[in-house]
Design a protein around this motif. Sequence first.
Motif, PDB file in Angstrom:
ATOM      1  N   SER A  23       0.818  -1.212   0.000  1.00 44.79           N
ATOM      2  CA  SER A  23       0.000   0.000   0.000  1.00 44.79           C
ATOM      3  C   SER A  23       0.850   1.260   0.000  1.00 44.79           C
ATOM      4  O   SER A  23       0.437   2.292  -0.530  1.00 44.79           O
ATOM      5  CB  SER A  23      -0.937   0.006   1.223  1.00 44.79           C
ATOM      6  N   THR A 219     -12.246   0.118   5.640  1.00 45.27           N
ATOM      7  CA  THR A 219     -11.793   1.381   6.229  1.00 45.27           C
ATOM      8  C   THR A 219     -10.279   1.444   6.343  1.00 45.27           C
ATOM      9  O   THR A 219      -9.666   2.482   6.073  1.00 45.27           O
ATOM     10  CB  THR A 219     -12.432   1.575   7.613  1.00 45.27           C
ATOM     11  N   THR A 221      -7.949   0.273   4.499  1.00 43.77           N
ATOM     12  CA  THR A 221      -7.299   0.577   3.228  1.00 43.77           C
ATOM     13  C   THR A 221      -7.311   2.072   2.921  1.00 43.77           C
ATOM     14  O   THR A 221      -6.389   2.603   2.296  1.00 43.77           O
ATOM     15  CB  THR A 221      -7.998  -0.194   2.091  1.00 43.77           C
ATOM     16  N   TYR A 222      -8.347   2.769   3.370  1.00 43.93           N
ATOM     17  CA  TYR A 222      -8.503   4.191   3.036  1.00 43.93           C
ATOM     18  C   TYR A 222      -8.350   5.090   4.259  1.00 43.93           C
ATOM     19  O   TYR A 222      -8.835   6.218   4.262  1.00 43.93           O
ATOM     20  CB  TYR A 222      -9.867   4.410   2.367  1.00 43.93           C
ATOM     21  N   PRO A 225      -6.262   8.632   3.242  1.00 40.36           N
ATOM     22  CA  PRO A 225      -7.009   9.813   2.778  1.00 40.36           C
ATOM     23  C   PRO A 225      -8.047  10.295   3.782  1.00 40.36           C
ATOM     24  O   PRO A 225      -8.339  11.503   3.830  1.00 40.36           O
ATOM     25  CB  PRO A 225      -7.678   9.334   1.481  1.00 40.36           C
ATOM     26  N   PRO A 341     -11.820  -3.483   0.434  1.00 43.87           N
ATOM     27  CA  PRO A 341     -11.214  -2.386  -0.323  1.00 43.87           C
ATOM     28  C   PRO A 341     -11.934  -2.100  -1.640  1.00 43.87           C
ATOM     29  O   PRO A 341     -12.050  -0.943  -2.049  1.00 43.87           O
ATOM     30  CB  PRO A 341      -9.780  -2.892  -0.572  1.00 43.87           C
ATOM     31  N   GLY A 345     -13.492   1.478  -2.354  1.00 43.93           N
ATOM     32  CA  GLY A 345     -13.050   2.199  -3.532  1.00 43.93           C
ATOM     33  C   GLY A 345     -14.194   2.551  -4.464  1.00 43.93           C
ATOM     34  O   GLY A 345     -14.208   3.628  -5.076  1.00 43.93           O
ATOM     35  N   ILE A 348     -15.911   5.599  -2.997  1.00 46.65           N
ATOM     36  CA  ILE A 348     -15.138   6.821  -3.257  1.00 46.65           C
ATOM     37  C   ILE A 348     -15.249   7.206  -4.725  1.00 46.65           C
ATOM     38  O   ILE A 348     -15.446   8.384  -5.071  1.00 46.65           O
ATOM     39  CB  ILE A 348     -13.665   6.619  -2.853  1.00 46.65           C
ATOM     40  N   TYR A 354     -14.463  10.603   1.278  1.00 48.67           N
ATOM     41  CA  TYR A 354     -13.580   9.687   1.999  1.00 48.67           C
ATOM     42  C   TYR A 354     -14.179   9.155   3.295  1.00 48.67           C
ATOM     43  O   TYR A 354     -13.593   8.279   3.929  1.00 48.67           O
ATOM     44  CB  TYR A 354     -12.237  10.375   2.276  1.00 48.67           C
ATOM     45  N   PRO A 357     -16.157   4.954   2.823  1.00 47.15           N
ATOM     46  CA  PRO A 357     -15.757   3.592   3.179  1.00 47.15           C
ATOM     47  C   PRO A 357     -16.113   3.218   4.622  1.00 47.15           C
ATOM     48  O   PRO A 357     -16.392   2.047   4.914  1.00 47.15           O
ATOM     49  CB  PRO A 357     -14.231   3.609   2.978  1.00 47.15           C
TER      50      PRO A 357
END
Length: 391
Positions: A23, A219, A221-222, A225, A341, A345, A348, A354, A357
Motif C-alpha cells: 500500500s 476502512t 485501506t482508506y 485519505p 477495499p 473504492g 469513493i 472519503y 468507506p
Amino acid sequence: MPFALLLLGLAVFAQGTSEFMLSGLVPDIARDLGVSVPAAGALTSAFAAGMVVGAPLVAGLARRWPRRGALLAFLGVFLAVHVVGALTDSFAVLLATRVVGAFANAGFLAVALVAAVGMVPADAKGRATSMLLGGVTLACVAGVPAGAVLGELWGWRTAFWAVALVSVPALAAVARSVPGGRAGGEPPALRGELRSLRSPRLVVTLLLGALVNGATFCTFTYLAPLVTEVTGLGSSWVPGVLALFGAGSFAGVSAAGRFADRRPVPVLVGGGVAVCAGWCALALGAGHPVLALGLVFVQGALSFGVGSTLISQALYAAPGAPTLAGGFATAAFNVGAALGPWAGGTAIGAGLGYRSPVWVSAGLVVLAGVVAGVAWRQRGRRGATPETVRS
C-alpha cells in the motif's frame, strides 16, 4: 500456550507484512518498472486472489504431509519468491512472485491454524487462533509502517529484502520447535472432510468472517485519505495512525483469545454491536482529530477481536475436517480483505467522499448481523441452544 505458537506467529508476522506493505510502495514500483500506478496496484489484488484460491487448494494438497515439513516448504517458497521479487526488473515476474507467494502464505497459514489447535487442549482453539493472528496485527503495527519507511529511504526492493530476512529466523524456529509428524495420526478421508465443510453452521460462520473482515479492511485501506482529507492531519501522521490501528488490533485479538473459547456468544454479539456503532461514530466524528484517533484504536481492537473469534468458531464448527478447516477459514478472511477495499473504492469512485468507506464498513457489519439473526432463528426452530455455538 506452547512456545512453538509464538514462533509460528513470527512467520505469520513476516507474511502479514508482505501482504499489506505494498500500500505504501505502489508508486515507487510503478516508476521503477515503468508501469502505471493501477497496474502496480494489481500486485495487491493478485496476492489477495492467490490467498483466496490457494488456502483451500493447498491445504487439500498438503493434508497428508507432516505438519513441520509442510510449514517449512511453504515458508521456504515464500522466502525464495521475495528474493526473486527484490532482484527482478520485470513486472510480469514480480506479479508472478506475488501469486506464488500468496499460495505459499495461504498454505502456511492454513496448516499453521490446524497445527496450532493441535498443540493445545480441545477447548483452547480461540487462544491458539489469537496468538497466530497476533502476527498479522503486529504486521500492521510495525511491519507495514517499517516497510513504507524502508521503501521511502532506500527503494521498494529493500522492503522485499526485509521480509525475506525476517523469514530466515522464522524458518529456523519452525524447524527446531514445531513438532514433526501429523497431529492426531492419519487424516480422515478427503470425501468425509468435504462433506463436513457443507455444515450450515460452518458456512454461516465463514460468511460472517468474510463480512466482518471486509468491513475492517474497507476502512483500513482508506485510512490515509480519511486522516489527511477529512480529519485534517498532515501526511506525516499516516504511519502513526496505521500503527495505532494495528496496536488496537493486537489488543483486540489478545483480549478475545481469553474469552472466545468460553463465552463466544457474548463476544460476537456484544462485539458485533459495538463494532457497528464504532464505524458509525468514526464516520460522523472523523473531522475531530482526538475523537478520530481514539476510534481508530478502538475499531482496530473490536474488529480484530470479533474477526479472530469467528475464525476460531469456524475451526470448532468443522471437527470432521481437521486438515481443511484452516484453509477455508483463511480463504474467508481473505475474501473479506479483497471485498472490503473494492467496496470502499467503489464508494469513493462514486463521489461519496472519503467518509464513505467507513459507512460501507458499518453496512457490512449490519449485513453480518442480519445473516447471523436469520441463521440463529433457523437453528432455534431446529432446537439449537446457545451451547451448540461451540462444540
